[in-house]
Design an enzyme around this catalytic site. Structure first.
Site, PDB file in Angstrom:
ATOM      1  N   HIS A  48       0.841  -1.201   0.000  1.00  0.00           N
ATOM      2  CA  HIS A  48       0.000   0.000   0.000  1.00  0.00           C
ATOM      3  C   HIS A  48       0.878   1.254   0.000  1.00  0.00           C
ATOM      4  O   HIS A  48       2.067   1.197   0.306  1.00  0.00           O
ATOM      5  CB  HIS A  48      -0.857   0.084   1.278  1.00  0.00           C
ATOM      6  CG  HIS A  48      -1.609  -1.148   1.626  1.00  0.00           C
ATOM      7  ND1 HIS A  48      -2.976  -1.243   1.510  1.00  0.00           N
ATOM      8  CD2 HIS A  48      -1.209  -2.337   2.142  1.00  0.00           C
ATOM      9  CE1 HIS A  48      -3.391  -2.429   1.925  1.00  0.00           C
ATOM     10  NE2 HIS A  48      -2.327  -3.110   2.311  1.00  0.00           N
ATOM     11  N   TYR A  49       0.264   2.403  -0.293  1.00  0.00           N
ATOM     12  CA  TYR A  49       0.875   3.678   0.075  1.00  0.00           C
ATOM     13  C   TYR A  49      -0.045   4.391   1.064  1.00  0.00           C
ATOM     14  O   TYR A  49      -1.234   4.096   1.169  1.00  0.00           O
ATOM     15  CB  TYR A  49       1.197   4.559  -1.131  1.00  0.00           C
ATOM     16  CG  TYR A  49       0.075   4.921  -2.074  1.00  0.00           C
ATOM     17  CD1 TYR A  49      -1.153   5.417  -1.639  1.00  0.00           C
ATOM     18  CD2 TYR A  49       0.264   4.816  -3.448  1.00  0.00           C
ATOM     19  CE1 TYR A  49      -2.151   5.778  -2.517  1.00  0.00           C
ATOM     20  CE2 TYR A  49      -0.734   5.179  -4.347  1.00  0.00           C
ATOM     21  CZ  TYR A  49      -1.936   5.655  -3.872  1.00  0.00           C
ATOM     22  OH  TYR A  49      -2.926   6.012  -4.752  1.00  0.00           O
ATOM     23  N   THR A  50       0.532   5.357   1.805  1.00  0.00           N
ATOM     24  CA  THR A  50      -0.202   5.946   2.937  1.00  0.00           C
ATOM     25  C   THR A  50      -0.931   7.240   2.595  1.00  0.00           C
ATOM     26  O   THR A  50      -1.871   7.621   3.300  1.00  0.00           O
ATOM     27  CB  THR A  50       0.757   6.245   4.097  1.00  0.00           C
ATOM     28  OG1 THR A  50       1.743   7.207   3.663  1.00  0.00           O
ATOM     29  CG2 THR A  50       1.452   4.980   4.576  1.00  0.00           C
ATOM     30  N   GLU A 117       2.772  -0.944   4.382  1.00  0.00           N
ATOM     31  CA  GLU A 117       2.474   0.426   3.957  1.00  0.00           C
ATOM     32  C   GLU A 117       3.779   1.173   3.687  1.00  0.00           C
ATOM     33  O   GLU A 117       4.750   1.057   4.438  1.00  0.00           O
ATOM     34  CB  GLU A 117       1.702   1.168   5.051  1.00  0.00           C
ATOM     35  CG  GLU A 117       0.297   0.639   5.304  1.00  0.00           C
ATOM     36  CD  GLU A 117      -0.757   1.316   4.437  1.00  0.00           C
ATOM     37  OE1 GLU A 117      -0.379   2.205   3.638  1.00  0.00           O
ATOM     38  OE2 GLU A 117      -1.945   0.951   4.573  1.00  0.00           O
ATOM     39  N   HIS A 164      -2.785  -3.207  -3.242  1.00  0.00           N
ATOM     40  CA  HIS A 164      -4.148  -3.024  -2.753  1.00  0.00           C
ATOM     41  C   HIS A 164      -5.124  -2.895  -3.928  1.00  0.00           C
ATOM     42  O   HIS A 164      -6.270  -3.375  -3.863  1.00  0.00           O
ATOM     43  CB  HIS A 164      -4.207  -1.778  -1.869  1.00  0.00           C
ATOM     44  CG  HIS A 164      -5.348  -1.769  -0.916  1.00  0.00           C
ATOM     45  ND1 HIS A 164      -5.577  -0.739  -0.028  1.00  0.00           N
ATOM     46  CD2 HIS A 164      -6.341  -2.663  -0.686  1.00  0.00           C
ATOM     47  CE1 HIS A 164      -6.659  -1.006   0.690  1.00  0.00           C
ATOM     48  NE2 HIS A 164      -7.141  -2.163   0.312  1.00  0.00           N
ATOM     49  N   ASP A 174      -3.709   2.040  -4.837  1.00  0.00           N
ATOM     50  CA  ASP A 174      -2.339   1.955  -4.356  1.00  0.00           C
ATOM     51  C   ASP A 174      -1.769   0.553  -4.570  1.00  0.00           C
ATOM     52  O   ASP A 174      -2.533  -0.424  -4.582  1.00  0.00           O
ATOM     53  CB  ASP A 174      -2.252   2.353  -2.866  1.00  0.00           C
ATOM     54  CG  ASP A 174      -3.253   1.632  -1.966  1.00  0.00           C
ATOM     55  OD1 ASP A 174      -4.430   1.487  -2.354  1.00  0.00           O
ATOM     56  OD2 ASP A 174      -2.859   1.199  -0.873  1.00  0.00           O
TER      57      ASP A 174
END
Length: 276
Positions: A48-50, A117, A164, A174
């Site tokens: 994922h990215y945040t 993440e 994701h 993401d």
């Protein structure tokens, strides 16, 4: 009288010390019969990215509504080579990172995956512009080391190292088209279509020639994307876009072309098809 009492107590004590309590019976486990219907508890890694900085990412991921097993900072501290890697949830416990999700016949991936993440501003798109933030090399180096260990511990196959957007294509995008999937795949940490095979499958056709959803959607299902029969064309386009963000970042329009088709066909030849 005193001697007689002492003698009596000694006899009683001696008798009591010789009382044998029944032993706890040993449970015998028969492991000769192994069920076919089973799978590893942890069988995938979801990246994922945040869309937040490091401080805010830590606040969000240590709250009560969302969590991940790991968070990787964007840049190293001045005295270090690699960014900080935070373990927020033990690997033997479920983290709340996947939400409503499905991949290759498995649903609710919170129960069966490790979530990672990455601190990153993320991907945004509008009618006039699409932007994503490049992941720093040191952050990807830290990710490769982390994913390598997890994949080894749980024997996770390359096709189950995913984003994701792969497991929730109608909701998420993401880690986005700037994520270097091919770099990870070159280390055995993810799937990637073999370029020579893709060239053979193209058979000289122009890569930008459109391909209909009727051709591509069944193949996406076979590879692992979960697409309901009643999904409308706009939803199908979102799934195609998710595939392109992972495997064809040159074209993330959501409209399949001959390169989309050839890369998808190559993946189906290189990796096992999804279970129904």
């Amino acid at each position: 009288m005193k001697k007689e009492c002492l003698l009596f107590m000694a006899l009683v004590s001696g008798c009591s010390s010789q009382v044998q309590r029944p032993a706890t019976p040993q449970l015998a486990l028969n492991t000769q019969h192994v069920a076919l219907g089973h799978q590893p508890r942890i069988n995938s890694i979801v990246i994922h990215y945040t869309v937040a900085d490091e401080r805010r990412s830590l606040e969000l991921l240590t709250g009560q509504k969302v969590s991940s097993h790991y968070l990787i900072a964007q840049y190293p501290a001045w005295h270090r080579t690699l960014p900080e890697v935070y373990q927020l949830v033990p690997e033997d416990q479920a983290a709340w990172h996947a939400g409503i999700s499905a991949w290759r016949g498995t649903y609710n991936l919170n129960k069966t995956s490790i979530g990672i993440e990455l601190v990153n501003r993320g991907y945004t798109s509008s009618a006039t512009q699409e932007t994503c933030q490049v992941y720093p090399p040191s952050q990807i180096q830290a990710l490769i080391q982390l994913v390598s260990g997890i994949a080894r511990r749980y024997s996770i196959e390359p096709e189950n190292i995913i984003g994701h957007s792969d497991i929730a294509p109608l909701r998420k995008q993401d880690p986005g088209p700037c994520f270097p999937w091919q770099q990870l795949a070159s280390r055995g940490l993810g799937a990637w279509p073999n370029p020579a095979l893709v060239k053979t499958l193209l058979a000289g056709r122009a890569t930008a020639t459109p391909v209909s959803n009727e051709v591509v959607i069944p193949l996406l299902r076979r590879y692992g994307y979960v697409i309901d029969e009643w999904d409308n064309p706009e939803q199908q386009q979102q799934v195609i876009k998710a595939f392109q963000m992972h495997f064809q970042p040159e074209n993330i329009s959501g409209k399949a072309d001959q390169l989309t088709l050839a890369r998808l066909q190559a993946l189906l030849l290189q990796y096992p098809e999804a279970k129904e």
